[in-house]
Design a protein around this motif. Structure first.
Motif, PDB file in Angstrom:
ATOM      1  N   PRO A  11       0.823  -1.220   0.000  1.00  0.00           N
ATOM      2  CA  PRO A  11       0.000   0.000   0.000  1.00  0.00           C
ATOM      3  C   PRO A  11       0.856   1.269   0.000  1.00  0.00           C
ATOM      4  CG  PRO A  11      -0.285  -1.201   2.075  1.00  0.00           C
ATOM      5  CD  PRO A  11       0.764  -1.899   1.322  1.00  0.00           C
ATOM      6  N   ALA A  12       0.428   2.285  -0.767  1.00  0.00           N
ATOM      7  CA  ALA A  12       1.006   3.628  -0.581  1.00  0.00           C
ATOM      8  C   ALA A  12       0.703   4.038   0.858  1.00  0.00           C
ATOM      9  CB  ALA A  12       0.378   4.604  -1.563  1.00  0.00           C
TER      10      ALA A  12
ATOM     11  N   PRO B 185      -1.008  13.584   2.991  1.00  0.00           N
ATOM     12  CA  PRO B 185      -2.291  13.998   3.579  1.00  0.00           C
ATOM     13  C   PRO B 185      -3.450  13.194   2.976  1.00  0.00           C
ATOM     14  CG  PRO B 185      -0.983  15.910   2.948  1.00  0.00           C
ATOM     15  CD  PRO B 185      -0.263  14.706   2.419  1.00  0.00           C
ATOM     16  N   GLY B 186      -4.370  12.760   3.832  1.00  0.00           N
ATOM     17  CA  GLY B 186      -5.539  12.029   3.368  1.00  0.00           C
ATOM     18  C   GLY B 186      -5.313  10.538   3.245  1.00  0.00           C
TER      19      GLY B 186
ATOM     20  N   THR C 186       6.127   5.020   1.978  1.00  0.00           N
ATOM     21  CA  THR C 186       5.997   4.805   0.528  1.00  0.00           C
ATOM     22  C   THR C 186       4.988   5.798  -0.034  1.00  0.00           C
ATOM     23  OG1 THR C 186       4.246   3.142   0.821  1.00  0.00           O
ATOM     24  CG2 THR C 186       6.554   2.369   0.784  1.00  0.00           C
ATOM     25  N   LEU C 187       5.373   6.432  -1.131  1.00  0.00           N
ATOM     26  CA  LEU C 187       4.530   7.467  -1.757  1.00  0.00           C
ATOM     27  C   LEU C 187       3.718   6.891  -2.902  1.00  0.00           C
ATOM     28  CD1 LEU C 187       7.192  10.340  -1.807  1.00  0.00           C
ATOM     29  CD2 LEU C 187       5.486   9.813  -0.041  1.00  0.00           C
ATOM     30  N   GLU C 188       4.026   5.648  -3.265  1.00  0.00           N
ATOM     31  CA  GLU C 188       3.286   4.941  -4.327  1.00  0.00           C
ATOM     32  C   GLU C 188       3.092   3.508  -3.874  1.00  0.00           C
ATOM     33  OE1 GLU C 188       5.455   7.320  -8.055  1.00  0.00           O
ATOM     34  OE2 GLU C 188       5.468   5.131  -7.963  1.00  0.00           O
TER      35      GLU C 188
END
Ligand SMILES: Cc1cn([C@H]2C[C@H](O)[C@@H](COP(=O)(O)OP(=O)(O)O[C@H]3O[C@H](C)C(=O)[C@H](O)[C@H]3O)O2)c(=O)[nH]c1=O
Length: 186
Positions: A47-48, A151-152, A116-118
């Motif tokens: 998961p991101a 964020p989110g 992780t951003l992706e």
């Protein structure tokens, strides 16, 4: 010893793709990093928003880490937790990605984490000491003064990491070696 260093190894592109030297003892020594690595690690985070860390191994098995991202994109963090360091509790961060090929050197005495951003991001890293479960330690990311980079998106982390002590409650076993954290990574 050295402080945290961002490395940008050269990529040789041609119509087939590219080639790069991902590790060179000589290139690291030219940046003041004169260490021997004994183990390579590789993790996949599906998961991101996966948060691994902030982790370290305590002495006598403290680890230096040379970190790179081979799939996807991460924000990589190094938090100074060396007793008596003028930059104790400060951190530096770098975006490492399969696309930029950048690497972060995280010396012993720093707590390491990445977000992780992706989705399906992979991280490989060389370490200067073997895995020593009895010396496994860490600090909660939350409360370490580091802004959440997504964020989110709720963090995905292990139960072990949820139970880590906060920086405020942490009693550091790491000595200071005279290399303060730089103001930024160049
Ligand atoms: C670190 C390590 C783990 N393991 C085993 C122990 C567990 O059964 C399993 C997962 O370990 P853990 O949940 O500690 O993995 P991460 O949460 O990715 O931890 C790592 O991620 C952060 C970002 C770090 O900087 C450290 O290298 C390391 O703490 O692999 C091993 O067998 N060898 C090892 O060197």
């Amino acid at each position: 010893m050295s402080s945290v260093v961002l490395l940008k190894p050269r990529r040789f592109a041609d119509p087939r793709g590219w080639f790069m030297e991902t590790y060179s003892r000589r290139a690291l020594a030219e940046r003041g990093i004169d260490v021997e690595f004994v183990q390579d690690n590789h993790s996949l985070s599906r998961p991101a928003g996966t948060l691994r860390g902030l982790h370290f191994q305590t002495p006598p098995h403290a680890q230096g880490k040379l970190v790179r991202c081979t799939a996807g994109r991460i924000m990589d963090y190094a938090l100074d937790v060396r007793q008596g360091s003028p930059t104790y509790g400060r951190f530096l961060a770098a975006e490492l990605s399969a696309e930029n090929g950048h690497q972060l050197w995280v010396p012993a005495g720093f707590a390491h984490a990445f977000v992780t951003l992706e989705a399906d991001s992979e991280v490989v890293y060389k370490v200067t000491d073997y895995y020593a479960p009895d010396c496994d330690g860490g600090i909660r990311f939350e409360g370490a003064g580091i802004d959440w980079p997504l964020p989110g998106v709720d963090p995905v982390l292990s139960d072990k990491d949820r139970a880590l002590p906060t920086l405020a409650d942490f009693d550091s076993p790491f000595p200071y070696d005279g290399h303060p954290l730089p103001d930024r990574l160049d």
